[in-house]
Design a protein around this motif. Sequence first.
Motif, PDB file in Angstrom:
ATOM      1  N   ASP A 116       0.858  -1.179   0.000  1.00 25.62           N
ATOM      2  CA  ASP A 116       0.000   0.000   0.000  1.00 25.62           C
ATOM      3  C   ASP A 116       0.895   1.230   0.000  1.00 25.62           C
ATOM      4  N   ALA A 117       0.339   2.403   0.215  1.00 23.40           N
ATOM      5  CA  ALA A 117       1.106   3.643   0.130  1.00 23.40           C
ATOM      6  C   ALA A 117       2.174   3.746   1.224  1.00 23.40           C
ATOM      7  N   GLU A 118       1.997   3.035   2.313  1.00 22.23           N
ATOM      8  CA  GLU A 118       2.912   3.180   3.449  1.00 22.23           C
ATOM      9  C   GLU A 118       3.852   2.013   3.670  1.00 22.23           C
ATOM     10  N   ARG A 119       3.454   0.802   3.252  1.00 28.04           N
ATOM     11  CA  ARG A 119       4.258  -0.360   3.628  1.00 28.04           C
ATOM     12  C   ARG A 119       4.194  -1.468   2.584  1.00 28.04           C
ATOM     13  N   LEU A 120       5.230  -2.277   2.610  1.00 27.30           N
ATOM     14  CA  LEU A 120       5.295  -3.508   1.834  1.00 27.30           C
ATOM     15  C   LEU A 120       5.427  -4.634   2.847  1.00 27.30           C
ATOM     16  N   VAL A 121       4.528  -5.589   2.806  1.00 26.09           N
ATOM     17  CA  VAL A 121       4.568  -6.717   3.732  1.00 26.09           C
ATOM     18  C   VAL A 121       4.939  -7.966   2.933  1.00 26.09           C
ATOM     19  N   MET A 122       6.153  -8.438   3.150  1.00 27.72           N
ATOM     20  CA  MET A 122       6.648  -9.647   2.489  1.00 27.72           C
ATOM     21  C   MET A 122       6.348 -10.821   3.411  1.00 27.72           C
ATOM     22  N   ARG A 123       5.712 -11.863   2.861  1.00 29.30           N
ATOM     23  CA  ARG A 123       5.323 -13.009   3.689  1.00 29.30           C
ATOM     24  C   ARG A 123       5.684 -14.317   3.003  1.00 29.30           C
ATOM     25  N   VAL A 124       5.912 -15.306   3.835  1.00 34.59           N
ATOM     26  CA  VAL A 124       6.057 -16.687   3.386  1.00 34.59           C
ATOM     27  C   VAL A 124       5.143 -17.496   4.294  1.00 34.59           C
ATOM     28  N   GLY A 125       3.852 -17.524   3.951  1.00 39.28           N
ATOM     29  CA  GLY A 125       2.866 -18.226   4.773  1.00 39.28           C
ATOM     30  C   GLY A 125       2.930 -17.738   6.208  1.00 39.28           C
ATOM     31  N   THR A 126       3.006 -18.681   7.127  1.00 34.79           N
ATOM     32  CA  THR A 126       3.131 -18.326   8.545  1.00 34.79           C
ATOM     33  C   THR A 126       4.581 -18.430   9.017  1.00 34.79           C
ATOM     34  N   PHE A 127       5.501 -18.759   8.085  1.00 33.92           N
ATOM     35  CA  PHE A 127       6.904 -18.915   8.457  1.00 33.92           C
ATOM     36  C   PHE A 127       7.557 -17.588   8.804  1.00 33.92           C
ATOM     37  N   LYS A 128       7.352 -16.592   7.953  1.00 33.73           N
ATOM     38  CA  LYS A 128       8.050 -15.326   8.118  1.00 33.73           C
ATOM     39  C   LYS A 128       7.217 -14.211   7.533  1.00 33.73           C
ATOM     40  N   SER A 129       7.218 -13.057   8.209  1.00 32.13           N
ATOM     41  CA  SER A 129       6.548 -11.859   7.722  1.00 32.13           C
ATOM     42  C   SER A 129       7.442 -10.670   8.040  1.00 32.13           C
ATOM     43  N   VAL A 130       7.725  -9.857   7.021  1.00 31.99           N
ATOM     44  CA  VAL A 130       8.590  -8.695   7.184  1.00 31.99           C
ATOM     45  C   VAL A 130       7.852  -7.483   6.633  1.00 31.99           C
ATOM     46  N   THR A 131       7.725  -6.443   7.452  1.00 30.13           N
ATOM     47  CA  THR A 131       7.088  -5.207   7.021  1.00 30.13           C
ATOM     48  C   THR A 131       8.171  -4.176   6.729  1.00 30.13           C
ATOM     49  N   ILE A 132       8.103  -3.612   5.532  1.00 27.85           N
ATOM     50  CA  ILE A 132       9.098  -2.645   5.102  1.00 27.85           C
ATOM     51  C   ILE A 132       8.372  -1.343   4.760  1.00 27.85           C
ATOM     52  N   PRO A 133       8.740  -0.234   5.426  1.00 26.70           N
ATOM     53  CA  PRO A 133       8.137   1.046   5.052  1.00 26.70           C
ATOM     54  C   PRO A 133       8.516   1.402   3.611  1.00 26.70           C
ATOM     55  N   VAL A 134       7.539   1.835   2.815  1.00 30.93           N
ATOM     56  CA  VAL A 134       7.787   2.165   1.419  1.00 30.93           C
ATOM     57  C   VAL A 134       8.839   3.270   1.304  1.00 30.93           C
ATOM     58  N   SER A 135       8.872   4.171   2.243  1.00 32.70           N
ATOM     59  CA  SER A 135       9.833   5.282   2.197  1.00 32.70           C
ATOM     60  C   SER A 135      11.286   4.809   2.293  1.00 32.70           C
ATOM     61  N   THR A 136      11.521   3.601   2.776  1.00 31.85           N
ATOM     62  CA  THR A 136      12.896   3.098   2.897  1.00 31.85           C
ATOM     63  C   THR A 136      13.340   2.277   1.688  1.00 31.85           C
ATOM     64  N   ILE A 137      12.453   2.072   0.723  1.00 27.62           N
ATOM     65  CA  ILE A 137      12.803   1.296  -0.469  1.00 27.62           C
ATOM     66  C   ILE A 137      13.507   2.224  -1.445  1.00 27.62           C
ATOM     67  N   ALA A 138      14.767   1.893  -1.750  1.00 31.04           N
ATOM     68  CA  ALA A 138      15.580   2.759  -2.613  1.00 31.04           C
ATOM     69  C   ALA A 138      15.357   2.473  -4.093  1.00 31.04           C
ATOM     70  N   GLY A 139      15.022   1.245  -4.433  1.00 27.64           N
ATOM     71  CA  GLY A 139      14.852   0.916  -5.836  1.00 27.64           C
ATOM     72  C   GLY A 139      14.591  -0.560  -6.017  1.00 27.64           C
ATOM     73  N   LEU A 140      14.615  -0.980  -7.275  1.00 29.05           N
ATOM     74  CA  LEU A 140      14.358  -2.366  -7.632  1.00 29.05           C
ATOM     75  C   LEU A 140      15.602  -2.935  -8.292  1.00 29.05           C
ATOM     76  N   ARG A 141      16.066  -4.045  -7.818  1.00 26.87           N
ATOM     77  CA  ARG A 141      17.227  -4.706  -8.403  1.00 26.87           C
ATOM     78  C   ARG A 141      16.728  -5.834  -9.290  1.00 26.87           C
ATOM     79  N   THR A 142      17.141  -5.831 -10.540  1.00 23.82           N
ATOM     80  CA  THR A 142      16.686  -6.852 -11.483  1.00 23.82           C
ATOM     81  C   THR A 142      17.693  -7.980 -11.651  1.00 23.82           C
ATOM     82  N   GLU A 143      18.928  -7.749 -11.231  1.00 22.83           N
ATOM     83  CA  GLU A 143      19.964  -8.778 -11.337  1.00 22.83           C
ATOM     84  C   GLU A 143      20.723  -8.887 -10.021  1.00 22.83           C
ATOM     85  N   TRP A 144      21.136 -10.109  -9.712  1.00 20.85           N
ATOM     86  CA  TRP A 144      21.896 -10.371  -8.493  1.00 20.85           C
ATOM     87  C   TRP A 144      23.164 -11.111  -8.870  1.00 20.85           C
ATOM     88  N   ASP A 145      24.302 -10.612  -8.423  1.00 17.03           N
ATOM     89  CA  ASP A 145      25.525 -11.366  -8.662  1.00 17.03           C
ATOM     90  C   ASP A 145      25.701 -12.387  -7.537  1.00 17.03           C
TER      91      ASP A 145
END
Length: 120
Positions: A72-101
Amino acid sequence: MEEQRFDYHRSVAPMLWVLAGISILELLLVHLLVSLLLNAAAAALLSLLTAAGVIWLGVAIAAMKRRPVLLDAERLVMRVGTFKSVTIPVSTIAGLRTEWDAQALKARTLLKLSLVAFPM
């Protein structure tokens, strides 16, 4: 911004159901062999533990459908079922990485939320 849902269970759940099916085969075949060759009590205990694991896996897979990734406008909630849930404020997201070395993927500070498939 309206809350957006991103369902990931359609791509992850089939692989986990295969794992559950293999576990059931293992439950039937290996435990039968343990019962015949070693000890019936040990095979029964092993069967109970495996059955509990298969049931737990089924419940975990079902939870993935009910707990999608949310944005939503304020947060990104990344989840893996009931195993793990991480809330990330949208304001702290710097960008999108399309490749990983390879070095970045090995970093201990990288949070990997993939259960079966590894991001490449």
